[in-house]
Design a protein around this motif. Sequence first.
Motif, mmCIF file in Angstrom:
data_model
loop_
_atom_site.group_PDB
_atom_site.id
_atom_site.type_symbol
_atom_site.label_atom_id
_atom_site.label_comp_id
_atom_site.label_asym_id
_atom_site.label_seq_id
_atom_site.Cartn_x
_atom_site.Cartn_y
_atom_site.Cartn_z
ATOM 1 N N VAL A 1 0.842 -1.207 0.000
ATOM 2 C CA VAL A 1 0.000 0.000 0.000
ATOM 3 C C VAL A 1 0.875 1.256 0.000
ATOM 4 O O VAL A 1 0.600 2.222 -0.721
ATOM 5 N N LEU B 1 2.268 11.754 -20.476
ATOM 6 C CA LEU B 1 1.166 10.850 -20.131
ATOM 7 C C LEU B 1 1.622 9.388 -20.127
ATOM 8 O O LEU B 1 1.218 8.605 -19.258
ATOM 9 N N ALA C 1 1.600 0.809 -9.926
ATOM 10 C CA ALA C 1 0.886 1.020 -8.668
ATOM 11 C C ALA C 1 -0.295 0.060 -8.557
ATOM 12 O O ALA C 1 -0.546 -0.516 -7.489
ATOM 13 N N ALA C 2 -1.013 -0.131 -9.655
ATOM 14 C CA ALA C 2 -2.165 -1.044 -9.640
ATOM 15 C C ALA C 2 -1.694 -2.465 -9.320
ATOM 16 O O ALA C 2 -2.370 -3.210 -8.600
ATOM 17 N N ARG D 1 3.167 8.618 -16.849
ATOM 18 C CA ARG D 1 2.173 8.550 -15.770
ATOM 19 C C ARG D 1 1.387 7.243 -15.851
ATOM 20 O O ARG D 1 1.045 6.652 -14.829
ATOM 21 N N ILE D 2 1.101 6.794 -17.069
ATOM 22 C CA ILE D 2 0.350 5.540 -17.227
ATOM 23 C C ILE D 2 1.193 4.362 -16.758
ATOM 24 O O ILE D 2 0.694 3.457 -16.072
ATOM 25 N N MET E 1 3.526 4.344 -14.495
ATOM 26 C CA MET E 1 3.561 4.372 -13.031
ATOM 27 C C MET E 1 2.230 3.887 -12.459
ATOM 28 O O MET E 1 2.202 3.178 -11.449
ATOM 29 N N ALA E 2 1.136 4.272 -13.102
ATOM 30 C CA ALA E 2 -0.184 3.846 -12.622
ATOM 31 C C ALA E 2 -0.329 2.326 -12.718
ATOM 32 O O ALA E 2 -0.877 1.686 -11.816
ATOM 33 N N SER E 3 0.198 1.743 -13.792
ATOM 34 C CA SER E 3 0.126 0.276 -13.950
ATOM 35 C C SER E 3 0.933 -0.435 -12.866
ATOM 36 O O SER E 3 0.488 -1.448 -12.312
ATOM 37 N N ALA F 1 4.748 9.763 -9.737
ATOM 38 C CA ALA F 1 4.304 9.882 -11.124
ATOM 39 C C ALA F 1 4.057 11.340 -11.520
ATOM 40 O O ALA F 1 4.054 11.674 -12.706
ATOM 41 N N ARG F 2 3.852 12.218 -10.498
ATOM 42 C CA ARG F 2 3.682 13.638 -10.805
ATOM 43 C C ARG F 2 4.885 14.213 -11.543
ATOM 44 O O ARG F 2 4.772 15.225 -12.225
ATOM 45 N N PHE G 1 2.170 1.795 -3.398
ATOM 46 C CA PHE G 1 1.108 2.329 -4.268
ATOM 47 C C PHE G 1 1.079 3.846 -4.192
ATOM 48 O O PHE G 1 1.136 4.538 -5.208
ATOM 49 N N TYR G 2 0.995 4.372 -2.952
ATOM 50 C CA TYR G 2 0.851 5.824 -2.829
ATOM 51 C C TYR G 2 2.135 6.562 -3.200
ATOM 52 O O TYR G 2 2.080 7.669 -3.736
ATOM 53 N N THR H 1 2.263 6.710 -7.067
ATOM 54 C CA THR H 1 1.345 7.695 -7.644
ATOM 55 C C THR H 1 1.819 9.122 -7.352
ATOM 56 O O THR H 1 1.644 10.017 -8.169
ATOM 57 N N ASP H 2 2.447 9.339 -6.187
ATOM 58 C CA ASP H 2 3.049 10.653 -5.900
ATOM 59 C C ASP H 2 4.163 10.952 -6.889
ATOM 60 O O ASP H 2 4.249 12.039 -7.446
#
Lengths: 229, 229
Positions: free
Chosen positions: A35, A51, A61-62, A54-55, A57-59, A45-46, A38-39, A42-43
Amino acid sequence: MSSTPEQAGRTATAEVAAEHPGVVELFALLAYGEVAAFYRLTDEARMAPNLAGRINMASMAAAEINHYEILRDALEKRGVDVVPAMTKFASALENYHRLTTPSTWLEALVKTYIGDALAADFYLEIADALPDEAADVVRAVLSETGHSQFVVAEVKAAVTASDRQRHRLALWSRRLLGEAITQAQFVLADRDDLVDLVLSGGGGLTQLTDFFERLQTTHSTRIRELGLA
Amino acid sequence: MSSTPEQAGRTATAEVAAEHPGVVELFALLAYGEVAAFYRLTDEARMAPNLAGRINMASMAAAEINHYEILRDALEKRGVDVVPAMTKFASALENYHRLTTPSTWLEALVKTYIGDALAADFYLEIADALPDEAADVVRAVLSETGHSQFVVAEVKAAVTASDRQRHRLALWSRRLLGEAITQAQFVLADRDDLVDLVLSGGGGLTQLTDFFERLQTTHSTRIRELGLA
């Protein structure tokens, strides 16, 4: 079949190990780690320049949340109230992330890659030391890692273009390993059940110093993969 | 079997529809929507009063990325360069989120629930209007929604305890629907292929005004579920 006293003793130890209180501690530690990752991802990724970054990093994190869900289910199956059990490990993991906050996108990428690899090493080592059912949980999480390959091309390109970047990121990656080991040692110093679990297994973690040395070796491999050596 | 001229005409239309340029536009719009939702959920999770809330938001956000990955794969299969295709829809989705930034944790929860439900309604309606293969993609995403149930108990408890909260959150939820419809209309005004796609299907979207009215009706159901009516 009759058994020798030694064999009977071993079986008894293995049965104790399946309900070893360290298993719950370990799962709770790993769950908080997922967890927290994850956070942090996402932080961080800023800082992505676009884009696509960012995507990616989101993958990543997921994927951490998918790991978390495996661990949460295993804890619930053991009748554990997951959130309070996790909270005990908050400070070590938050300290690690606070002490290794990246200041550039490249540092964020290297941290993602090194962190993912360290977690995978740790999961692999510890699985061998665990009772079967617990080892299965850890291996299920492990089979889910390896989402950080997108990092390699981007970091390699940057460090090929600039020696200064290579030196900076090599130092950064050494710092990441150092902080990870420091925080791991703080956790172990505080958690007798956890230490007992990792030392009582027949497998990989019989000697903690060996373990930390192996982490160092695989870390060096990753440094080369990223072109930082 | 021979066919009447009308039947032949229908088949031809259906074949055009399978490669309708609006399908790519639709998938790209939905893909951006999922990524934007991911980052908004993780931002809004900062308002969570506790770890349990942050974990629920993280699980929701991870589900958005699973949706995104289904849409990305469908776009790649069609030979589309995903990121540039998505970027066209950035402004409408970012505007929606900017204009509906929650100021409290309860507003964030309501936004999560209403947003998830609106997306599910939209996916369900549009699937009927799409050629088969594209409808399968949309239904695969849809089967992945419904992660927002954790919201209901928390919002209900808050609005049962306070009429003022109920009135505030009822207004908030109306605003969310209004902004969603406004931004949807901006997108449609700008994208002829998309309008042509949703209007040319035999199914649910033959009349856009009917569609927006149905959204309003299902929205009212959600408002009651949350105890806001």
